[in-house]
Structure formats: structure tokens, C-alpha cells
Design a protein around this motif. Structure first.
Motif, PDB file in Angstrom:
ATOM      1  N   GLY A  21       0.925  -0.944  -0.173  1.00 61.48           N
ATOM      2  CA  GLY A  21       0.316   0.255  -0.544  1.00 61.48           C
ATOM      3  C   GLY A  21       0.746   1.214   0.326  1.00 61.48           C
ATOM      4  O   GLY A  21       1.850   1.500   0.164  1.00 61.48           O
ATOM      5  N   GLY A  22      -0.055   2.058   0.313  1.00 60.11           N
ATOM      6  CA  GLY A  22       1.164   3.621   0.253  1.00 60.11           C
ATOM      7  C   GLY A  22       1.836   3.766   1.302  1.00 60.11           C
ATOM      8  O   GLY A  22       1.605   3.371   2.550  1.00 60.11           O
ATOM      9  N   ALA A  28       1.600   1.921   9.252  1.00 64.56           N
ATOM     10  CA  ALA A  28       0.662   1.178   9.955  1.00 64.56           C
ATOM     11  C   ALA A  28       1.418  -0.390  10.025  1.00 64.56           C
ATOM     12  O   ALA A  28       1.393  -1.377  11.193  1.00 64.56           O
ATOM     13  CB  ALA A  28      -0.639   1.135   9.102  1.00 64.56           C
ATOM     14  N   SER A  29       1.739  -0.585   9.303  1.00 68.26           N
ATOM     15  CA  SER A  29       2.011  -2.255   9.200  1.00 68.26           C
ATOM     16  C   SER A  29       3.614  -2.276   8.062  1.00 68.26           C
ATOM     17  O   SER A  29       3.871  -2.789   7.240  1.00 68.26           O
ATOM     18  CB  SER A  29       1.121  -3.224   8.166  1.00 68.26           C
ATOM     19  N   PRO A  30       4.540  -1.702   8.910  1.00 67.89           N
ATOM     20  CA  PRO A  30       6.234  -2.237   9.163  1.00 67.89           C
ATOM     21  C   PRO A  30       6.180  -3.560   7.734  1.00 67.89           C
ATOM     22  O   PRO A  30       7.468  -3.492   6.910  1.00 67.89           O
ATOM     23  CB  PRO A  30       6.569  -2.074   9.803  1.00 67.89           C
ATOM     24  N   PHE A  31       5.512  -4.470   8.251  1.00 73.11           N
ATOM     25  CA  PHE A  31       5.645  -5.533   7.445  1.00 73.11           C
ATOM     26  C   PHE A  31       5.251  -6.186   6.358  1.00 73.11           C
ATOM     27  O   PHE A  31       5.247  -7.388   6.371  1.00 73.11           O
ATOM     28  CB  PHE A  31       5.855  -6.933   8.936  1.00 73.11           C
ATOM     29  N   ILE A  34      -1.202  -7.376   6.568  1.00 75.27           N
ATOM     30  CA  ILE A  34      -2.814  -7.156   5.803  1.00 75.27           C
ATOM     31  C   ILE A  34      -4.034  -7.299   6.909  1.00 75.27           C
ATOM     32  O   ILE A  34      -3.694  -9.484   7.332  1.00 75.27           O
ATOM     33  CB  ILE A  34      -3.451  -7.503   4.658  1.00 75.27           C
ATOM     34  N   PRO A  35      -4.686  -6.774   7.461  1.00 75.29           N
ATOM     35  CA  PRO A  35      -4.957  -5.426   7.278  1.00 75.29           C
ATOM     36  C   PRO A  35      -4.114  -4.531   8.421  1.00 75.29           C
ATOM     37  O   PRO A  35      -3.414  -4.603   9.364  1.00 75.29           O
ATOM     38  CB  PRO A  35      -6.830  -5.350   7.418  1.00 75.29           C
ATOM     39  N   ALA A  36      -4.228  -3.113   7.723  1.00 79.60           N
ATOM     40  CA  ALA A  36      -3.855  -2.179   8.872  1.00 79.60           C
ATOM     41  C   ALA A  36      -4.951  -1.194   8.400  1.00 79.60           C
ATOM     42  O   ALA A  36      -5.405  -1.162   8.007  1.00 79.60           O
ATOM     43  CB  ALA A  36      -2.475  -1.640   7.841  1.00 79.60           C
ATOM     44  N   LYS A  38      -6.073   2.485  10.091  1.00 75.37           N
ATOM     45  CA  LYS A  38      -5.602   4.132  10.381  1.00 75.37           C
ATOM     46  C   LYS A  38      -6.935   5.113  10.784  1.00 75.37           C
ATOM     47  O   LYS A  38      -8.118   4.594   9.926  1.00 75.37           O
ATOM     48  CB  LYS A  38      -5.387   4.813   8.978  1.00 75.37           C
ATOM     49  N   ASP A  39      -7.024   6.076  11.935  1.00 70.14           N
ATOM     50  CA  ASP A  39      -8.145   6.461  12.263  1.00 70.14           C
ATOM     51  C   ASP A  39      -6.986   7.974  13.032  1.00 70.14           C
ATOM     52  O   ASP A  39      -6.714   7.893  14.010  1.00 70.14           O
ATOM     53  CB  ASP A  39      -8.440   5.218  13.688  1.00 70.14           C
ATOM     54  N   GLY A  40      -7.215   9.321  12.026  1.00 66.37           N
ATOM     55  CA  GLY A  40      -6.853  10.246  11.913  1.00 66.37           C
ATOM     56  C   GLY A  40      -5.069   9.981  12.304  1.00 66.37           C
ATOM     57  O   GLY A  40      -4.953   9.909  11.078  1.00 66.37           O
ATOM     58  N   ASP A  41      -4.654  10.309  13.476  1.00 68.66           N
ATOM     59  CA  ASP A  41      -2.963   9.934  13.157  1.00 68.66           C
ATOM     60  C   ASP A  41      -2.140   8.632  14.045  1.00 68.66           C
ATOM     61  O   ASP A  41      -1.264   8.450  14.401  1.00 68.66           O
ATOM     62  CB  ASP A  41      -1.834  11.335  13.716  1.00 68.66           C
ATOM     63  N   PHE A  42      -3.649   7.516  14.914  1.00 68.74           N
ATOM     64  CA  PHE A  42      -2.952   7.101  14.530  1.00 68.74           C
ATOM     65  C   PHE A  42      -3.280   5.559  14.056  1.00 68.74           C
ATOM     66  O   PHE A  42      -3.897   5.482  13.211  1.00 68.74           O
ATOM     67  CB  PHE A  42      -4.151   5.999  15.864  1.00 68.74           C
ATOM     68  N   LEU A  43      -2.035   4.775  13.890  1.00 71.53           N
ATOM     69  CA  LEU A  43      -2.012   3.757  12.584  1.00 71.53           C
ATOM     70  C   LEU A  43      -1.735   2.348  13.777  1.00 71.53           C
ATOM     71  O   LEU A  43      -0.726   2.640  14.499  1.00 71.53           O
ATOM     72  CB  LEU A  43      -0.903   3.525  12.227  1.00 71.53           C
ATOM     73  N   ILE A  44      -2.616   1.223  12.900  1.00 71.26           N
ATOM     74  CA  ILE A  44      -1.857   0.221  13.681  1.00 71.26           C
ATOM     75  C   ILE A  44      -2.425  -0.875  12.594  1.00 71.26           C
ATOM     76  O   ILE A  44      -3.423  -0.600  11.337  1.00 71.26           O
ATOM     77  CB  ILE A  44      -2.508  -0.131  14.723  1.00 71.26           C
TER      78      ILE A  44
END
Length: 208
Positions: A21-22, A28-31, A34-36, A38-44
């Protein structure tokens, strides 16, 4: 997506190209898992982490039970789906659809056939004996347990792999009912259309 829908949330789904992905997805997903999310500035990333976040931020209706034993059972079913069912489902879906239709690689028919023949039936046997008369795995209502367990069957159903209602009638009826919920139905319809547009699965080898 289904977990969010059951909470009345409108989540936006964006394709990640098999983990490519972009920038937000990479952060959000350095490895590349899937899935990743995003909620505002929160990534997981990772579905279990994502649903834990959504459950905490939007506690009603609660889909992860509060009562200790029910909560543990829901987490158990989530883990069952995430590991054992997905191990079998991944071998089947990966070899009959992802490898030939997406990656343009040879299908490992033996691996797919082995998973369908040897790995899925014991899981069906287990579910056949534990699904309550209510049709829900925990607390007689929809929870993470049902969403997690039904999700691999939604994927497998897109390539024609389903529970045999003659051999496992309770499990087949359970899966059909959960996948018919509005939270599942729209996503399943889109997935089926995508699979069809890409040529569908590679047929299993015929027995000699």
C-alpha cells in the motif's frame, strides 16, 4: 469491516495490493501485514489489534464480552479462526486463487487438496459439537467469536469451498446464517464479484 458494521461504524476500505500500500499503510504495517488501519494520526495493523481498538473506542454495542469466561471464549474463537482455520483456508485460497490469478504462479494443487481434505474436517467436527442452539458461539448473541470464525468461510465461499450440510449440518447452517447478516452480506458480495472478475479459482485436480 464486519466488526465495524456491527457497531454501526462506516469504515472506508482501501486496497493494499498484497501488502504494498501507500505511505500510511507502510507506517501502520511495517512488515506488510494485511489489514492495516488508520484513525486520524493513529496507525495499527492486524485484525485482532484493530478490533480491540474499535471495541475500546466504541464500547456499545460491546462485541467482546465483559464477563470473564465469555470474554475468554470470544478471544479463543478469534484465535482459532486466526490460526487454525486460516492455516487451512490460506492454503486453499492462496493456491487456488491468489497464486494463479493474482501472482501468476503455478497452483500447488496437492497443498490445497490436502488442506481441504485433512485440515478442514476436524475443525468442522469441533464446531459441530460446540455451536449452541441459539446460533451464536458466545452469550447467545453476535460477538467477535462469530465474526472471526465466519470470516474465513466467507473467503472460502468465494471459490466454492463450503461446509457440507450433510456431514456437518449445524456448522453449515451456522455459517450460512452469520454470513447472511447485513454486516457480512455486502462485503461478501463485493468479494465474490472481485473473484469472478479475476477469472475465479483454479479448479482442483481430478482424482486419478
Amino acid at each position: 469491516m464486519v466488526f465495524g458494521a456491527e457497531k454501526g461504524l462506516e469504515l472506508e476500505l482501501q486496497p493494499a495490493g498484497l501488502g504494498r500500500g501507500g505511505p500510511d499503510f507502510q507506517a501502520a504495517s511495517p512488515f506488510g501485514k494485511i489489514p492495516a488501519f488508520k484513525d486520524g494520526d493513529f496507525l495499527i495493523s492486524d485484525s485482532s489489534a484493530i478490533v480491540a481498538y474499535l471495541e475500546s473506542k466504541y464500547p456499545e454495542p460491546n462485541l467482546i464480552p465483559l464477563e470473564p469466561r465469555a470474554r475468554a471464549r470470544a478471544i479463543w474463537y478469534d484465535e482459532l479462526a486466526d490460526t487454525m482455520i486460516m492455516t487451512a483456508g490460506g492454503a486453499i485460497f492462496g493456491n487456488r486463487f491468489v497464486r494463479p490469478r493474482v501472482l501468476k504462479q503455478e497452483c500447488d494443487h496437492d497443498a490445497a487438496d490436502c488442506a481441504e481434505r485433512d485440515l478442514l474436517p476436524p475443525l468442522f467436527d469441533y464446531l459441530e459439537n460446540v455451536i449452541p442452539a441459539s446460533g451464536f458461539l458466545v452469550e447467545d448473541r453476535i460477538t467477535l467469536a462469530d465474526i472471526a470464525v465466519a470470516s474465513p468461510f466467507a473467503t472460502l465461499g468465494c471459490i466454492g469451498v463450503k461446509v457440507d450440510p450433510k456431514r456437518h449440518p449445524r456448522t453449515a447452517g451456522y455459517v450460512e446464517a452469520i454470513l447472511a447478516r447485513p454486516s457480512f452480506a455486502q462485503t461478501v458480495c463485493k468479494d465474490q464479484a472481485l473473484v469472478a472478475a479475476m477469472g475465479g479459482p483454479v479448479a482442483a485436480q481430478q482424482a486419478a
